[in-house]
Write an enzyme that holds these catalytic residues in place. Structure first.
Site, PDB file in Angstrom:
ATOM      1  N   LYS A 152      57.031  48.014  57.498  1.00 22.53           N
ATOM      2  CA  LYS A 152      57.683  47.841  58.803  1.00 22.53           C
ATOM      3  C   LYS A 152      56.927  46.824  59.658  1.00 22.53           C
ATOM      4  O   LYS A 152      57.518  45.911  60.223  1.00 22.53           O
ATOM      5  CB  LYS A 152      57.713  49.198  59.525  1.00 22.53           C
ATOM      6  CG  LYS A 152      57.981  49.087  61.023  1.00 22.53           C
ATOM      7  CD  LYS A 152      57.990  50.431  61.710  1.00 22.53           C
ATOM      8  CE  LYS A 152      56.649  50.947  62.181  1.00 22.53           C
ATOM      9  NZ  LYS A 152      56.181  50.434  63.472  1.00 22.53           N
ATOM     10  N   ASN A 153      55.611  46.993  59.742  1.00 23.38           N
ATOM     11  CA  ASN A 153      54.848  46.168  60.679  1.00 23.38           C
ATOM     12  C   ASN A 153      54.671  44.727  60.197  1.00 23.38           C
ATOM     13  O   ASN A 153      54.217  43.870  60.958  1.00 23.38           O
ATOM     14  CB  ASN A 153      53.492  46.812  60.975  1.00 23.38           C
ATOM     15  CG  ASN A 153      53.663  48.056  61.843  1.00 23.38           C
ATOM     16  OD1 ASN A 153      54.734  48.288  62.401  1.00 23.38           O
ATOM     17  ND2 ASN A 153      52.610  48.869  61.942  1.00 23.38           N
ATOM     18  N   CYS A 191      52.855  53.433  76.237  1.00 24.84           N
ATOM     19  CA  CYS A 191      53.565  54.306  75.304  1.00 24.84           C
ATOM     20  C   CYS A 191      52.668  55.484  74.967  1.00 24.84           C
ATOM     21  O   CYS A 191      51.545  55.594  75.481  1.00 24.84           O
ATOM     22  CB  CYS A 191      54.044  53.555  74.073  1.00 24.84           C
ATOM     23  SG  CYS A 191      52.928  53.499  72.709  1.00 24.84           S
ATOM     24  N   ARG A 236      48.733  49.957  76.053  1.00 23.93           N
ATOM     25  CA  ARG A 236      49.310  48.871  75.278  1.00 23.93           C
ATOM     26  C   ARG A 236      49.654  47.616  76.091  1.00 23.93           C
ATOM     27  O   ARG A 236      50.817  47.182  76.161  1.00 23.93           O
ATOM     28  CB  ARG A 236      50.529  49.374  74.500  1.00 23.93           C
ATOM     29  CG  ARG A 236      50.182  50.580  73.638  1.00 23.93           C
ATOM     30  CD  ARG A 236      51.179  50.876  72.589  1.00 23.93           C
ATOM     31  NE  ARG A 236      51.160  49.897  71.510  1.00 23.93           N
ATOM     32  CZ  ARG A 236      51.854  50.039  70.384  1.00 23.93           C
ATOM     33  NH1 ARG A 236      52.609  51.094  70.204  1.00 23.93           N
ATOM     34  NH2 ARG A 236      51.787  49.126  69.449  1.00 23.93           N
ATOM     35  N   ASP A 252      46.540  53.710  61.989  1.00 21.84           N
ATOM     36  CA  ASP A 252      47.859  54.250  61.633  1.00 21.84           C
ATOM     37  C   ASP A 252      47.789  55.288  60.506  1.00 21.84           C
ATOM     38  O   ASP A 252      48.812  55.845  60.115  1.00 21.84           O
ATOM     39  CB  ASP A 252      48.813  53.107  61.249  1.00 21.84           C
ATOM     40  CG  ASP A 252      49.170  52.242  62.447  1.00 21.84           C
ATOM     41  OD1 ASP A 252      48.911  52.666  63.596  1.00 21.84           O
ATOM     42  OD2 ASP A 252      49.696  51.132  62.254  1.00 21.84           O
ATOM     43  N   ARG A 272      61.882  55.746  62.389  1.00 18.52           N
ATOM     44  CA  ARG A 272      61.448  54.407  62.771  1.00 18.52           C
ATOM     45  C   ARG A 272      60.578  53.777  61.684  1.00 18.52           C
ATOM     46  O   ARG A 272      60.540  52.560  61.564  1.00 18.52           O
ATOM     47  CB  ARG A 272      60.629  54.455  64.073  1.00 18.52           C
ATOM     48  CG  ARG A 272      61.438  54.836  65.289  1.00 18.52           C
ATOM     49  CD  ARG A 272      60.575  54.729  66.508  1.00 18.52           C
ATOM     50  NE  ARG A 272      59.858  53.466  66.464  1.00 18.52           N
ATOM     51  CZ  ARG A 272      58.646  53.261  66.959  1.00 18.52           C
ATOM     52  NH1 ARG A 272      58.003  54.234  67.566  1.00 18.52           N
ATOM     53  NH2 ARG A 272      58.073  52.090  66.877  1.00 18.52           N
TER      54      ARG A 272
HETATM   55  C1  EPZ Z   1      50.088  46.968  65.768  1.00 17.02           C
HETATM   56  O1  EPZ Z   1      50.284  47.200  67.158  1.00 17.02           O
HETATM   57  C2  EPZ Z   1      50.928  48.003  65.057  1.00 17.02           C
HETATM   58  N1  EPZ Z   1      52.320  47.837  65.467  1.00 17.02           N
HETATM   59  C3  EPZ Z   1      50.441  49.413  65.383  1.00 17.02           C
HETATM   60  O2  EPZ Z   1      51.169  50.319  64.558  1.00 17.02           O
HETATM   61  C4  EPZ Z   1      48.953  49.524  65.012  1.00 17.02           C
HETATM   62  O3  EPZ Z   1      48.478  50.779  65.422  1.00 17.02           O
HETATM   63  C5  EPZ Z   1      48.157  48.407  65.701  1.00 17.02           C
HETATM   64  O4  EPZ Z   1      48.726  47.110  65.388  1.00 17.02           O
HETATM   65  C6  EPZ Z   1      46.690  48.406  65.297  1.00 17.02           C
HETATM   66  O5  EPZ Z   1      46.584  48.243  63.909  1.00 17.02           O
HETATM   67  C7  EPZ Z   1      53.061  46.888  64.919  1.00 17.02           C
HETATM   68  O6  EPZ Z   1      52.625  46.133  64.068  1.00 17.02           O
HETATM   69  C8  EPZ Z   1      54.474  46.792  65.372  1.00 17.02           C
HETATM   70  P1  EPZ Z   1      47.120  45.453  68.710  1.00 17.02           P
HETATM   71  P2  EPZ Z   1      49.843  46.114  68.235  1.00 17.02           P
HETATM   72  O7  EPZ Z   1      47.661  44.373  69.575  1.00 17.02           O
HETATM   73  O8  EPZ Z   1      50.019  44.773  67.642  1.00 17.02           O
HETATM   74  C9  EPZ Z   1      44.517  46.062  72.677  1.00 17.02           C
HETATM   75  C10 EPZ Z   1      52.522  52.161  64.049  1.00 17.02           C
HETATM   76  O9  EPZ Z   1      52.330  53.398  64.059  1.00 17.02           O
HETATM   77  N2  EPZ Z   1      45.318  44.949  73.229  1.00 17.02           N
HETATM   78  O10 EPZ Z   1      46.420  45.082  67.453  1.00 17.02           O
HETATM   79  O11 EPZ Z   1      50.550  46.430  69.493  1.00 17.02           O
HETATM   80  C11 EPZ Z   1      45.373  47.299  72.472  1.00 17.02           C
HETATM   81  O12 EPZ Z   1      45.522  48.028  73.670  1.00 17.02           O
HETATM   82  C12 EPZ Z   1      52.035  51.281  65.190  1.00 17.02           C
HETATM   83  O13 EPZ Z   1      53.145  51.575  63.149  1.00 17.02           O
HETATM   84  C13 EPZ Z   1      44.998  44.470  74.486  1.00 17.02           C
HETATM   85  O14 EPZ Z   1      44.093  44.953  75.162  1.00 17.02           O
HETATM   86  O15 EPZ Z   1      48.320  46.469  68.365  1.00 17.02           O
HETATM   87  C14 EPZ Z   1      44.607  48.017  71.376  1.00 17.02           C
HETATM   88  O16 EPZ Z   1      43.548  48.721  71.944  1.00 17.02           O
HETATM   89  C15 EPZ Z   1      51.466  52.040  66.313  1.00 17.02           C
HETATM   90  N3  EPZ Z   1      45.746  43.426  74.975  1.00 17.02           N
HETATM   91  C16 EPZ Z   1      44.020  46.873  70.529  1.00 17.02           C
HETATM   92  O17 EPZ Z   1      44.067  45.710  71.374  1.00 17.02           O
HETATM   93  C17 EPZ Z   1      46.758  42.838  74.262  1.00 17.02           C
HETATM   94  O18 EPZ Z   1      47.378  41.872  74.764  1.00 17.02           O
HETATM   95  C18 EPZ Z   1      44.802  46.552  69.252  1.00 17.02           C
HETATM   96  O19 EPZ Z   1      46.175  46.384  69.578  1.00 17.02           O
HETATM   97  C19 EPZ Z   1      47.055  43.339  72.982  1.00 17.02           C
HETATM   98  C20 EPZ Z   1      46.311  44.395  72.480  1.00 17.02           C
END
Ligand code: EPZ
Length: 430
Positions: A22-23, A124, A129, A314, A407
């Site tokens: 999915k991701n 969320c 996020r 995850d 999902r």
């Molecule tokens: C992706 O989310 C995945 N979602 C998430 O999977 C997964 O948990 C996550 O990566 C970490 O591996 C998808 O791919 C659709 P990040 P993403 O940006 O891209 C901080 C699931 O269950 N951050 O890597 O949104 C953030 O708060 C889902 O399938 C900022 O501070 O995650 C977090 O602490 C849930 N500012 C860290 O970085 C930003 O602009 C990593 O988030 C962006 C992120």
């Protein structure tokens, strides 16, 4: 709302075909916005998140068609995308609030059409996020960004320009967005501290097939030489490492044996190492991973979630379900999301012994058995953890809010039933 009923106690044995990730699929689909030519994606999982993203992009004018095809021994969806008549450059609140990954339209639309409006998604269940890294990187590439009425309004009238960008966190989403934006920018973009997840390398592979010039694949420094046009391509979505890891635990927790066909062990090195450390047998073949929990007692282990190749957040909830019945204690530390222990009170309602310390750590002390209960989770992976607990609990477990599972887990009941689980979906109308 549909529910899933699980009666615990069956040992799971057999084969499960792992679907496309999915991701990975979500950014790959959005990459089709970068060209007017056809982008064909094979091995796309049948999930509500995919249907949902397709409907947002169709609203924008993307042409989408689908057929089911044989894929490595099973059936999977192939989608054909054509973005030759994009007419809406806005991702409305009603779409974004239902799926945050809608933010993947930002980079491609801004790069190709020089304007995009995107509803800010808000927090969320697993954390605040923010998307500040996505936005500040686009600003460094010359975009002007304003927040108006809850929307990000981004403009780059003269096109995006290459920049040297250092991410404060190795964000998966920001890496994908900036890779897509930089592919059509003028000049060279360098991203330092980029994410290295297999979903990122999958996106790089598609973009390079489309004519992008990206180097550094698999490392934390990515260099993108912008080009003026991208072309069509055919691409297969990488196997879902999180789905594979989730079913690996289904084999371990029920003391069964499951062969995870089309799973890629290289993408699961940390989780497989922890399973082995806990006492579970792992064998890999050229196209599968065999997880063997038969006649074994397994012991607790410690996990610390981290950016890839660290232990994936995850899979944290699913591992915690396994730890509830392991011998001894396990320490789980969540370093990526600030609120990802929402499954703990539900597991405790089933008899687990878990104490949360602060916001980031939990101690799980193994118990002899869990008992079935009505439960619910607030996110996808936590919901799967409750299914896992249900598989070994005495009696009946009813998992509510099944839309979370739909999902991210294709044909969940079908796959688990085929390996011997007593599981069924109770339709809302039943
Ligand atoms: C992706 O989310 C995945 N979602 C998430 O999977 C997964 O948990 C996550 O990566 C970490 O591996 C998808 O791919 C659709 P990040 P993403 O940006 O891209 C901080 C699931 O269950 N951050 O890597 O949104 C953030 O708060 C889902 O399938 C900022 O501070 O995650 C977090 O602490 C849930 N500012 C860290 O970085 C930003 O602009 C990593 O988030 C962006 C992120």
């Amino acid at each position: 709302m549909d529910k899933i009923k699980v009666i615990g106690g069956n040992t799971l044995e057999g084969k499960i075909y792992i679907s496309g990730a999915k991701n990975a699929a979500l950014p790959l689909i959005c990459a089709s916005l970068l060209t007017e030519k056809e982008v064909i994606l094979k091995n796309v999982p049948k999930l509500s998140d995919i249907t949902f993203l397709n409907s947002l992009l169709e609203f924008m004018g993307l042409k989408v068609s689908k057929k089911e095809e044989e894929y490595k021994g099973t059936l999977a969806d192939t989608f054909v995308y054509k973005a030759d008549e994009i007419k809406e450059l806005i991702a409305p609140y009603d779409f974004v609030r239902k799926m945050r990954a809608s933010y993947y339209v930002l980079g491609p639309l801004l790069a190709r059409f020089k304007h995009v409006e995107f509803s800010l998604p808000g927090g969320c269940a697993i954390g605040a996020r923010p998307i500040d890294i996505h936005l500040s990187s686009l600003e460094q590439m010359g975009a002007t960004i304003e927040i108006k009425n809850g929307y990000v309004v981004a403009d780059a009238p003269n096109g995006l320009k290459g920049a040297n960008i250092i991410f404060s966190k190795a964000s998966v989403g920001a890496t994908c967005n900036i890779l897509m934006a930089a592919s059509l920018a003028q000049g060279v973009t360098k991203i330092e501290n980029a994410a290295k997840e297999p979903e990122i390398t999958d996106l790089i592979d598609l973009l390079n097939k489309m004519g992008a010039k990206i180097t550094g694949r698999g490392t934390s420094v990515l260099t993108i030489e912008g080009v003026s046009n991208l072309y069509g391509a055919v691409h297969e979505v990488v196997a879902d490492r999180i789905e594979a890891g989730s079913y690996a635990i289904a084999a371990a927790i029920t003391k069964g044996r499951i062969e995870l066909i089309n799973a890629n062990a290289e993408h699961l090195q940390q989780p497989l190492r922890i399973l082995e450390k806990m006492g579970i047998g792992i064998e890999t073949t050229n196209n599968s991973i065999i997880v063997d929990g038969r006649n074994r007692t397994f012991t607790g282990a410690d996990i610390y979630t981290d950016y890839y190749p660290g232990f994936p957040t995850d899979l944290q909830a699913q591992f915690m379900a396994l730890m509830t019945v392991a011998e001894g204690a396990s320490l789980v530390t969540e370093s990526i999301w600030e609120n990802r222990f929402m499954h703990v009170p539900e597991l405790c309602r089933m008899g687990a012994n878990i104490n949360i310390h602060g916001r980031a750590s939990a101690i799980v002390r193994g118990v002899n058995k869990l008992s079935g209960a009505p439960v619910m989770a607030t996110d996808l992976r936590a919901s799967f953890a409750l299914i896992l607990a249900g598989l070994i609990a005495e009696g009946e477990t009813i998992v509510n809010r099944v839309y979370h599972l739909d999902r991210g887990y294709e044909k969940l009941e079908e796959k688990l039933k085929a390996v011997g689980a007593n599981i069924e979906r109770i339709k809302e109308s039943d």
